[in-house]
Design a protein around this motif. Structure first.
Motif, short mmCIF file in Angstrom:
data_model
loop_
_atom_site.label_atom_id
_atom_site.label_comp_id
_atom_site.label_asym_id
_atom_site.label_seq_id
_atom_site.Cartn_x
_atom_site.Cartn_y
_atom_site.Cartn_z
N VAL A 34 0.85 -1.19 0.00
CA VAL A 34 0.00 0.00 0.00
C VAL A 34 0.88 1.24 0.00
CG1 VAL A 34 -1.81 1.27 1.21
CG2 VAL A 34 -1.79 -1.24 1.28
N VAL A 35 0.85 1.99 -1.10
CA VAL A 35 1.51 3.29 -1.20
C VAL A 35 0.43 4.35 -1.07
CG1 VAL A 35 2.72 4.89 -2.73
CG2 VAL A 35 3.46 2.50 -2.59
N ALA A 36 0.61 5.29 -0.17
CA ALA A 36 -0.38 6.34 0.05
C ALA A 36 0.15 7.68 -0.45
CB ALA A 36 -0.73 6.45 1.53
N ALA A 37 -0.78 8.55 -0.81
CA ALA A 37 -0.42 9.87 -1.31
C ALA A 37 -1.52 10.86 -0.95
CB ALA A 37 -0.22 9.83 -2.83
N ARG A 38 -1.18 12.15 -1.02
CA ARG A 38 -2.18 13.18 -0.74
C ARG A 38 -3.28 13.17 -1.79
NH1 ARG A 38 1.66 18.35 -0.14
NH2 ARG A 38 2.47 17.35 -2.05
N THR A 39 -2.89 12.95 -3.04
CA THR A 39 -3.86 12.82 -4.13
C THR A 39 -3.47 11.63 -4.99
OG1 THR A 39 -2.70 14.17 -5.78
CG2 THR A 39 -4.09 15.34 -4.18
N GLU B 285 -0.80 -1.20 -4.70
CA GLU B 285 -1.83 -0.18 -4.92
C GLU B 285 -1.33 1.17 -4.45
OE1 GLU B 285 -5.53 -0.01 -2.83
OE2 GLU B 285 -4.68 -0.82 -0.97
N VAL B 286 -1.68 2.22 -5.21
CA VAL B 286 -1.51 3.59 -4.77
C VAL B 286 -2.90 4.07 -4.36
CG1 VAL B 286 -0.83 5.92 -5.39
CG2 VAL B 286 0.40 3.97 -6.37
N ILE B 287 -3.02 4.56 -3.13
CA ILE B 287 -4.32 4.92 -2.60
C ILE B 287 -4.30 6.35 -2.07
CG2 ILE B 287 -3.89 4.08 -0.25
CD1 ILE B 287 -6.77 2.93 -0.30
N ALA B 288 -5.43 7.02 -2.18
CA ALA B 288 -5.56 8.39 -1.69
C ALA B 288 -7.02 8.66 -1.36
CB ALA B 288 -5.05 9.39 -2.72
N VAL B 289 -7.24 9.69 -0.57
CA VAL B 289 -8.61 10.13 -0.31
C VAL B 289 -9.22 10.63 -1.61
CG1 VAL B 289 -9.98 11.88 0.89
CG2 VAL B 289 -8.11 10.72 2.09
N ASN C 243 9.21 3.69 -13.86
CA ASN C 243 9.16 3.80 -15.32
C ASN C 243 8.27 2.73 -15.95
OD1 ASN C 243 9.82 5.19 -17.70
ND2 ASN C 243 11.50 3.77 -18.17
N VAL C 244 7.15 2.45 -15.29
CA VAL C 244 6.15 1.53 -15.82
C VAL C 244 4.77 2.15 -15.54
CG1 VAL C 244 7.53 -0.57 -15.55
CG2 VAL C 244 6.05 0.18 -13.69
N PRO C 245 3.77 1.85 -16.35
CA PRO C 245 2.45 2.44 -16.14
C PRO C 245 1.66 1.68 -15.07
CG PRO C 245 2.41 1.08 -18.11
CD PRO C 245 3.84 1.09 -17.63
N THR C 246 0.88 2.40 -14.31
CA THR C 246 -0.09 1.78 -13.40
C THR C 246 -1.40 1.56 -14.15
OG1 THR C 246 -0.76 3.96 -12.60
CG2 THR C 246 0.94 2.79 -11.34
N GLN C 247 -2.29 0.81 -13.52
CA GLN C 247 -3.57 0.48 -14.13
C GLN C 247 -4.72 1.06 -13.29
OE1 GLN C 247 -3.59 -1.07 -17.12
NE2 GLN C 247 -1.34 -0.99 -16.94
N PRO C 248 -5.84 1.41 -13.94
CA PRO C 248 -6.97 1.94 -13.18
C PRO C 248 -7.43 0.94 -12.13
CG PRO C 248 -7.29 2.26 -15.54
CD PRO C 248 -6.10 1.36 -15.40
N GLY C 249 -7.78 1.46 -10.98
CA GLY C 249 -8.35 0.65 -9.91
C GLY C 249 -9.83 0.98 -9.79
N GLY C 250 -10.17 1.78 -8.80
CA GLY C 250 -11.56 2.17 -8.63
C GLY C 250 -11.76 2.91 -7.33
N GLU C 251 -13.02 3.00 -6.92
CA GLU C 251 -13.39 3.73 -5.71
C GLU C 251 -13.79 2.76 -4.61
OE1 GLU C 251 -16.43 6.53 -6.65
OE2 GLU C 251 -15.25 7.52 -8.21
N HIS C 252 -13.48 3.16 -3.38
CA HIS C 252 -13.88 2.40 -2.19
C HIS C 252 -14.92 3.26 -1.46
CE1 HIS C 252 -9.48 1.61 -2.93
NE2 HIS C 252 -9.98 0.39 -3.09
#
Length: 207
Positions: free
Chosen positions: A9-14, A55-59, A27-36
């Motif tokens: 779990v990687v967290a970020a402000r946005t 996963e990269v997660i944010a509010v 240097n690789v693309p991430t993929q769409p996840g969704g909303e919780h």
């Protein structure tokens, strides 16, 4: 019972900030996840091979405020202050086949959750705090095929997850009780900290 690392779990402000940070480092693309919806967060995903992912997660600023504290400490002043310095590896989640017979007190209550077609049960402390400051895993049971079965292979693999804690013996006892398999290293540190050693198409990288 045997547990294994399910995801980082990687967290970020946005979410945009977190996605740009991770893609810029690896240097690789991430993929769409969704909303919780239950926690008012959203994410993007990255394969770490056939058994694990990141996963990269944010509010989610467009989502209504949740009725309970957000998971992974995202509502706490401590985590918010840490994220002011940029995205970071905040936590990890271990996959188990079931929660029956486990003492869940160190992990939190078991919640049945969903995102799109994904359905799972996850342990989350009622306070929304990070278990063990982030180094004690949350536990997940997947009721649908987990994300690695559908994510494109980006050529990134987890080599070792390093967990620093003031109580290394206690953390080792917890992981041994789960019969955890995989390359997880526990060491003594003044405060909880996580490092993920990754192999990427550009060579070794540490988060």
């Amino acid at each position: 019972m045997t547990a294994r690392l399910d995801h980082l779990v990687v967290a970020a402000r946005t979410l945009g900030e977190g996605r740009a940070w991770l893609e810029g480092r690896l240097n690789v693309p991430t993929q769409p996840g969704g909303e919780h919806e239950r926690f008012g967060t959203h994410n993007v995903l990255l394969s770490l091979g056939p058994m694990a992912y990141l996963e990269v997660i944010a509010v989610n600023p467009q989502a209504p405020a949740p009725t309970r504290p957000r998971w992974f400490g995202l509502d706490t002043p401590e985590v918010r202050e840490r994220l002011e310095d940029g995205p970071l590896l905040l936590h990890w989640v271990a996959r188990v086949d079931g929660l029956e017979g486990l003492n869940l007190a160190p992990f939190g209550e078991a919640l049945d959750l969903s995102r799109g077609e994904n359905h799972w049960t996850l342990t989350v402390p009622e306070t929304g705090s990070l278990p063990g400051g982030g180094v004690r895993p949350s536990l997940i049971v997947w009721h649908t095929p987990p994300p690695p079965t559908r994510l494109p292979d980006a050529g990134v693999r987890l080599l070792t997850l390093r967990l620093g804690t003031p109580d290394p013996d206690g953390l080792r006892d917890t992981l041994n009780a789960l019969d955890l398999v995989g390359d997880v290293e526990v060491y003594e540190a003044p405060q909880p900290e996580l490092q993920a050693m990754l192999e990427t198409p550009e060579g070794p990288m540490t988060l």
